[in-house]
Design an enzyme around this catalytic site. Structure first.
Site, PDB file in Angstrom:
ATOM      1  N   HIS A  93       0.829  -1.211   0.000  1.00  0.00           N
ATOM      2  CA  HIS A  93       0.000   0.000   0.000  1.00  0.00           C
ATOM      3  C   HIS A  93       0.860   1.256   0.000  1.00  0.00           C
ATOM      4  O   HIS A  93       1.976   1.267   0.516  1.00  0.00           O
ATOM      5  CB  HIS A  93      -1.003   0.009   1.166  1.00  0.00           C
ATOM      6  CG  HIS A  93      -0.384  -0.173   2.520  1.00  0.00           C
ATOM      7  ND1 HIS A  93       0.016  -1.395   2.984  1.00  0.00           N
ATOM      8  CD2 HIS A  93      -0.106   0.718   3.506  1.00  0.00           C
ATOM      9  CE1 HIS A  93       0.508  -1.259   4.201  1.00  0.00           C
ATOM     10  NE2 HIS A  93       0.470   0.022   4.543  1.00  0.00           N
ATOM     11  N   CYS A 136      -6.227   6.812  10.410  1.00  0.00           N
ATOM     12  CA  CYS A 136      -5.744   5.438  10.202  1.00  0.00           C
ATOM     13  C   CYS A 136      -5.706   4.714  11.543  1.00  0.00           C
ATOM     14  O   CYS A 136      -5.055   5.156  12.480  1.00  0.00           O
ATOM     15  CB  CYS A 136      -4.353   5.464   9.571  1.00  0.00           C
ATOM     16  SG  CYS A 136      -3.654   3.821   9.311  1.00  0.00           S
TER      17      CYS A 136
HETATM   18 MN    MN Z   1       1.125   0.695   6.532  1.00  0.00          MN
END
Ligand code: MN
Length: 146
Positions: free
Chosen positions: A100, A114
């Site tokens: 990612h 996050c």
């Molecule tokens: Mn990460």
């Protein structure tokens, strides 16, 4: 406890703006704020990352998961083999071991929340062979920055 957000800014009372990572040239123009650092009965961290226009996060993978929600600007992400256009308040799952990378698009900073487990494995960056494999897909080759 309430950490009040500063009006018109993506900063909060008692929350420092930190470096994204200690060092490296594999990321660009990104900051980190820890909104929740974890407690024994809720062992996770909730962070806010912000990427300036033209910036990007590290291309990486790890065993632990992320759940991400953009709350400012616009961005794109490589997740596994897909490049996603992210819209405000989308909920994006980053599966275990999926490569990612996030990138700001447009002229405004791209900010996202996050969620991660408090105890987690360290991110791994692609080695030469893995990078070669990733770049076999032209869209991914164009997208990634290392
Ligand atoms: Mn990460």
């Amino acid at each position: 406890m309430t950490l009040h957000k500063h009006q018109g800014q993506f900063t909060w009372d008692q929350v420092n703006i930190l470096k994204y990572k200690e060092e490296g040239t594999h990321f660009k123009d990104i900051t980190r704020q820890i909104l929740f650092a974890g407690q024994p009965d809720l062992p996770c961290q909730w962070r806010y990352f912000e990427i300036a226009p033209g910036g990007h996060s590290t291309l990486e993978r790890h065993h632990h998961l992320h759940v991400v929600m953009p709350i400012r600007g616009a961005g794109q992400a490589l997740v596994g083999t897909e490049i996603l256009a992210l819209t405000l308040f989308d909920v994006v799952h980053i599966p275990s071991l999926a490569w990612h990378q996030f990138r700001a698009t447009g002229s405004e900073p791209f900010g996202f929340l996050c969620l991660v487990p408090a105890e987690r494995d360290r991110p791994e960056r692609p080695n030469a062979g893995q990078l070669e494999d990733l770049k076999r897909e032209p869209n991914i080759a164009r997208f990634i920055r290392v």
